[in-house]
Design a protein around this motif. Structure first.
Motif, PDB file in Angstrom:
ATOM      1  N   ALA A  97       0.843  -1.205   0.000  1.00  0.00           N
ATOM      2  CA  ALA A  97       0.000   0.000   0.000  1.00  0.00           C
ATOM      3  C   ALA A  97       0.874   1.250   0.000  1.00  0.00           C
ATOM      4  O   ALA A  97       2.052   1.194   0.376  1.00  0.00           O
ATOM      5  CB  ALA A  97      -0.912  -0.007   1.228  1.00  0.00           C
TER       6      ALA A  97
ATOM      7  N   VAL B  55      -4.508   6.002  -0.620  1.00  0.00           N
ATOM      8  CA  VAL B  55      -4.608   4.746   0.142  1.00  0.00           C
ATOM      9  C   VAL B  55      -5.959   4.085  -0.124  1.00  0.00           C
ATOM     10  O   VAL B  55      -6.046   2.882  -0.392  1.00  0.00           O
ATOM     11  CB  VAL B  55      -4.406   4.986   1.653  1.00  0.00           C
ATOM     12  CG1 VAL B  55      -4.735   3.733   2.462  1.00  0.00           C
ATOM     13  CG2 VAL B  55      -2.984   5.442   1.932  1.00  0.00           C
TER      14      VAL B  55
ATOM     15  N   TYR C 194      -6.064   2.519  -3.553  1.00  0.00           N
ATOM     16  CA  TYR C 194      -5.286   1.280  -3.585  1.00  0.00           C
ATOM     17  C   TYR C 194      -6.100   0.114  -3.009  1.00  0.00           C
ATOM     18  O   TYR C 194      -6.236  -0.934  -3.646  1.00  0.00           O
ATOM     19  CB  TYR C 194      -3.976   1.446  -2.799  1.00  0.00           C
ATOM     20  CG  TYR C 194      -3.279   0.134  -2.553  1.00  0.00           C
ATOM     21  CD1 TYR C 194      -2.494  -0.451  -3.533  1.00  0.00           C
ATOM     22  CD2 TYR C 194      -3.442  -0.551  -1.346  1.00  0.00           C
ATOM     23  CE1 TYR C 194      -1.876  -1.682  -3.329  1.00  0.00           C
ATOM     24  CE2 TYR C 194      -2.827  -1.780  -1.125  1.00  0.00           C
ATOM     25  CZ  TYR C 194      -2.046  -2.327  -2.124  1.00  0.00           C
ATOM     26  OH  TYR C 194      -1.442  -3.545  -1.910  1.00  0.00           O
ATOM     27  N   TYR C 195      -6.641   0.281  -1.808  1.00  0.00           N
ATOM     28  CA  TYR C 195      -7.389  -0.806  -1.169  1.00  0.00           C
ATOM     29  C   TYR C 195      -8.678  -1.124  -1.928  1.00  0.00           C
ATOM     30  O   TYR C 195      -9.092  -2.279  -1.998  1.00  0.00           O
ATOM     31  CB  TYR C 195      -7.684  -0.491   0.296  1.00  0.00           C
ATOM     32  CG  TYR C 195      -6.502  -0.769   1.195  1.00  0.00           C
ATOM     33  CD1 TYR C 195      -6.224  -2.062   1.641  1.00  0.00           C
ATOM     34  CD2 TYR C 195      -5.638   0.250   1.584  1.00  0.00           C
ATOM     35  CE1 TYR C 195      -5.140  -2.332   2.450  1.00  0.00           C
ATOM     36  CE2 TYR C 195      -4.544  -0.011   2.407  1.00  0.00           C
ATOM     37  CZ  TYR C 195      -4.303  -1.300   2.832  1.00  0.00           C
ATOM     38  OH  TYR C 195      -3.222  -1.574   3.641  1.00  0.00           O
TER      39      TYR C 195
END
Length: 123
Positions: free
Chosen positions: A90, A108, A111-112
């Motif tokens: 991450a 972030v 990304y997740y």
């Protein structure tokens, strides 16, 4: 841009509103990654800052609460829907000021959000 769901606990996660999770062990699908150092909710982006201890020495990880699949109050353990490698890959968390940086939090969350869905298991 806030991505729906990634910044909110799922209703079946076992999280109770206002619950203090500091100190809870955090486990990815393939092993422990550390413990909750603190929890925050800046810009409506709820997340946990996880102290990774010796696993990734000297580094913490910021994890959106939308990847929490289970909160075991008795065992003081949080389960995530992602792997250790995915947490490690991450966007890197460097300083506490990043928890107040909307652009970093968005990166972030993006990304997740792009991680492949998995079967969820609770603790």
């Amino acid at each position: 841009m806030v991505i729906d769901g990634i910044w909110s606990y799922s209703p079946d996660s076992g999280y109770a509103e206002g619950q203090e999770l500091t100190g809870y062990t955090v486990a990815a699908t393939d092993g422990t990654i550390g413990h909750v150092d603190r929890q925050a909710d800046h810009f409506g982006m709820r997340h946990l800052v996880v102290d990774t201890g010796v696993w990734v020495f000297g580094r913490s990880a910021l994890v959106p609460v939308g990847v929490v699949t289970g909160v075991d109050t008795e065992g003081r353990k949080i389960s995530l829907s992602c792997t250790r490698g995915e947490v490690k890959a991450a966007p890197r968390f460097r300083t506490d000021s990043e928890t107040m940086d909307a652009a970093y939090l968005t990166s972030v969350g993006d990304y997740y959000h792009r991680l492949p869905p998995r079967e969820t298991t609770t603790t």
